[in-house]
Scaffold this motif. Structure first.
Motif, mmCIF file in Angstrom:
data_model
loop_
_atom_site.group_PDB
_atom_site.id
_atom_site.type_symbol
_atom_site.label_atom_id
_atom_site.label_comp_id
_atom_site.label_asym_id
_atom_site.label_seq_id
_atom_site.Cartn_x
_atom_site.Cartn_y
_atom_site.Cartn_z
ATOM 1 N N ALA A 1 22.064 65.549 72.911
ATOM 2 C CA ALA A 1 22.571 66.807 73.303
ATOM 3 C C ALA A 1 23.219 67.717 71.917
ATOM 4 O O ALA A 1 24.149 67.568 71.703
ATOM 5 C CB ALA A 1 23.957 66.298 73.948
ATOM 6 N N THR A 2 22.098 68.468 71.731
ATOM 7 C CA THR A 2 22.585 69.774 70.486
ATOM 8 C C THR A 2 22.779 70.981 71.165
ATOM 9 O O THR A 2 23.239 71.640 70.274
ATOM 10 C CB THR A 2 21.161 69.572 69.664
ATOM 11 N N HIS B 1 27.643 62.548 68.033
ATOM 12 C CA HIS B 1 28.005 63.861 68.853
ATOM 13 C C HIS B 1 29.181 63.615 69.839
ATOM 14 O O HIS B 1 29.874 64.538 70.258
ATOM 15 C CB HIS B 1 26.714 63.741 69.820
ATOM 16 N N LEU B 2 29.432 62.340 70.192
ATOM 17 C CA LEU B 2 30.837 61.927 70.746
ATOM 18 C C LEU B 2 31.976 62.621 69.859
ATOM 19 O O LEU B 2 32.911 63.341 70.270
ATOM 20 C CB LEU B 2 31.155 60.529 71.098
ATOM 21 N N LEU C 1 29.556 70.504 78.536
ATOM 22 C CA LEU C 1 29.824 71.033 77.192
ATOM 23 C C LEU C 1 28.391 70.721 76.488
ATOM 24 O O LEU C 1 27.921 71.865 75.981
ATOM 25 C CB LEU C 1 30.945 70.276 76.676
ATOM 26 N N SER C 2 27.878 69.649 76.295
ATOM 27 C CA SER C 2 26.662 69.381 75.332
ATOM 28 C C SER C 2 25.673 68.824 76.405
ATOM 29 O O SER C 2 25.693 68.051 77.040
ATOM 30 C CB SER C 2 27.191 68.343 74.238
ATOM 31 N N TYR C 3 24.556 69.814 75.958
ATOM 32 C CA TYR C 3 23.464 69.586 76.816
ATOM 33 C C TYR C 3 22.331 69.163 75.735
ATOM 34 O O TYR C 3 22.241 69.321 74.878
ATOM 35 C CB TYR C 3 22.996 70.971 77.755
ATOM 36 N N GLN C 4 21.259 68.634 76.615
ATOM 37 C CA GLN C 4 19.714 68.530 75.928
ATOM 38 C C GLN C 4 19.209 69.929 75.750
ATOM 39 O O GLN C 4 19.547 70.878 76.176
ATOM 40 C CB GLN C 4 19.027 67.571 76.724
ATOM 41 N N PRO C 5 18.456 70.051 74.632
ATOM 42 C CA PRO C 5 17.855 71.312 74.401
ATOM 43 C C PRO C 5 17.240 72.115 75.513
ATOM 44 O O PRO C 5 17.396 73.371 75.583
ATOM 45 C CB PRO C 5 16.634 71.072 73.359
#
Length: 567
Positions: A318-319, A397-398, A371-375
């Protein structure tokens, strides 16, 4: 006193990655169906942590309309296939019928066969109410969805937001709904196409348990030092599909760690931070947050400053943080929080009508959800599947995502002036009214809205110019913050609520200023027809509503200017 940026940097250094993983492991060790004993154990664990950090807590229980899919059986031409059914779908003891494939983009015909026997249909996509409703109206006796990939995704297939009211009947399926994975779906399609009549015989059985269930809500609060009655609402759901390590165990872990870190710096908080943990998100279409809105509407309306939501964070891969959900007026808050961990440009995504956004009617602006998703912009292939397990969590990432939320919550609770830029909310409204004006082509008069929005923009610019030329004395700070909140109470419902601010609009896609969305229908309706006049009547009433709300906002800012000039 430390500058806010320095203070946030100091506070976020307190985040402990080992604690985050430990919280996540403890919460996600059980499958947490809404209203279950396993879910309650997670709530009690979270409550224990919050109380260790010195938060005051309250665990309450209320009845919610909860739907749990139990099992599904499917045979096509005598061949068994693995399948799941879905929350809020109808149960079927045994259905023997004919199955046809439907291309949804090309569907025009009725789905009722010549012998008046309703067909079941199989389609591509995730199970969802708009497609089910459309097919149901066309005569389908069951719908089977072909999910992409190896796994089937759990879904809730109703449009009713939270608990149903007395007149909420049309938002639930009356037919069974199933899903199969991609490989099985393609095999089923080949069996259909092998037939000269492009159909196959099927037998299916589904069981869905839908009933009123007592579900928990946990509230924990850190009191503010200057304006403790005002609060930032920071919320996330605890219930899960399967083990839900990402959805939503990781988010719960971030909430707990945020509570720990902020409890160490409570003296820096002007406003209170209210941590809210919901049930009924997955199995009751946001029942927990909707219930809280229903039962605490007045407190939310009078004292709520902002709703910050968290869902499915810290996943491996999740970048992408640039698509986090935001309203226009909270964009700078979200951007600044994300900029503490990455230089990735923040584009932001508008809110859909989903994800525990139950507080728009009360007038609370919203920041974040995902908030954070895969590309590619998704939570990950394991979302809503049996594979949402702890191995999908990336410890770094957490910590990163926790950093963002701690920064956002702290800034919202500690800033002298509430960090909500109402100029951007008004600009959103102005742009949307311009779109509707062009589309209406004079069939309805929007000039009063255009004129008042233009005046409001001028007044708003002067209002924020005075703020930015500060510093202001504390008495002026209190007045300014009250104006910002009062503006939210009018602008958020205009931009995001279609019906009454005391009800909940249906779940699904969302258009800005939805009360005027009838103009889109008016534009393609025959002028002078019965439908045309009915639409026009509804629109005139909504224009009156919005126009009066804008008038109150104008008066509010004019009164502030007069008071400022008289000093």
């Amino acid at each position: 006193m430390l500058k806010q940026e320095t203070l946030i940097s100091t506070i976020t250094k307190e985040i402990n990655g080992d604690y985050l993983i430990a919280y996540n492991e403890q919460i996600a060790k059980d499958i947490r169906l809404s209203g279950s004993e396993e879910e309650l154990r997670a709530f009690e664990y979270i409550r224990e942590q919050l109380e260790r950090f010195g938060l005051t807590t309250e665990l309450t229980f209320n009845e919610a309309y909860i739907s749990l899919p139990i099992r599904a059986e499917l045979e096509v031409e005598g061949v068994p296939f693995a399948a799941i059914t879905h929350s809020m779908a109808a149960s079927a003891e045994q259905l023997n019928t004919v199955l046809r494939f439907v291309d949804l983009e090309k569907m025009k015909m009725s789905l009722v066969a010549n012998d008046d026997t309703a067909n079941a249909v199989i389609v591509h996509g995730l199970a969802n109410w708009p497609v089910i409703h459309r097919l149901q109206q066309q005569g389908a006796s069951a719908v089977i969805f072909i999910n992409s990939g190896e796994h089937t995704h759990e879904m809730i297939v109703s449009s009713i937001w939270g608990n149903p009211a007395a007149d909420d009947e049309d938002g639930y399926p009356t037919i069974p709904v199933l899903s199969v994975n991609q490989a099985d779906g393609e095999q089923i399609k080949s069996m259909i196409f092998a037939s000269d009549q492009k159909k196959a015989s099927i037998k299916l059985h589904t069981e869905v348990r839908t009933e009123w269930v007592s579900v928990p809500t946990l509230i924990g609060e850190i009191q503010g030092t200057v304006d403790p009655e005002s609060f930032i609402l920071f919320s996330g759901h605890v219930d899960s599909w399967h083990y839900g390590a990402m959805d939503n165990g990781s988010a719960n872990a971030v909430m707990v760690e945020t509570a720990r870190v902020l409890s160490l710096h409570r003296d820096s908080l002007r406003r209170s931070v209210r941590f809210a943990f919901w049930s009924g998100h997955s199995h009751g279409r946001y029942a927990g947050s909707a219930l809280y809105s229903d039962l605490h509407w007045e407190d939310l309306h009078e004292n709520g400053v902002l709703h910050i939501n968290i869902d499915s964070v810290g996943a491996k891969g999740a970048t992408n943080l640039g698509l986090a959900n935001t309203m226009a007026e909270t964009r700078s808050l979200c951007r600044d929080a994300i900029s503490t961990v990455t230089e990735e440009p923040f584009q932001g995504s508008p809110f859909a009508r989903s994800g525990d956004q139950s507080f728009w009617g009360a007038g609370l602006p919203s920041a974040f959800m995902g908030l954070s998703y895969q590309p590619e912009g998704w939570f990950g292939w394991w979302w809503h599947t049996t594979e949402d397990t702890l191995d999908k969590i990336d410890a770094e990432h957490l910590v990163r995502d926790c950093h963002v939320y701690v920064a956002a919550v702290h800034r919202a609770a500690s800033s002298v002036i509430i960090p909500i830029d109402q100029r951007q909310g008004v600009q959103t409204l102005s742009d949307r009214i311009a779109y509707y004006t062009e589309l209406a082509r004079g069939q309805v008069d929007l000039s009063v809205l255009t004129d008042r929005v233009e005046l409001l923009q001028v007044l708003m610019d002067r209002f924020y110019e005075r703020i930015e030329n500060g510093p202001l004395p504390e008495t002026s700070v209190q007045k300014v913050n009250q104006i910002i909140l009062s503006l939210s109470r009018g602008l958020v419902p205009i931009n995001y609520v279609q019906g009454s601010r005391f009800d909940h609009d249906l779940a699904g896609s969302h258009s800005l200023v939805p009360a005027l969305s009838g103009i889109e229908k008016l534009a393609v309706t025959e002028v002078g027809s019965d439908v045309f006049f009915r639409l026009k009547t509804s629109l005139v009433r909504q224009i009156n509503r919005i126009g009066y709300e804008l008038k109150q906002a104008v008066r509010l800012l004019e009164d502030y200017e007069h008071g400022f000039a008289s000093k």
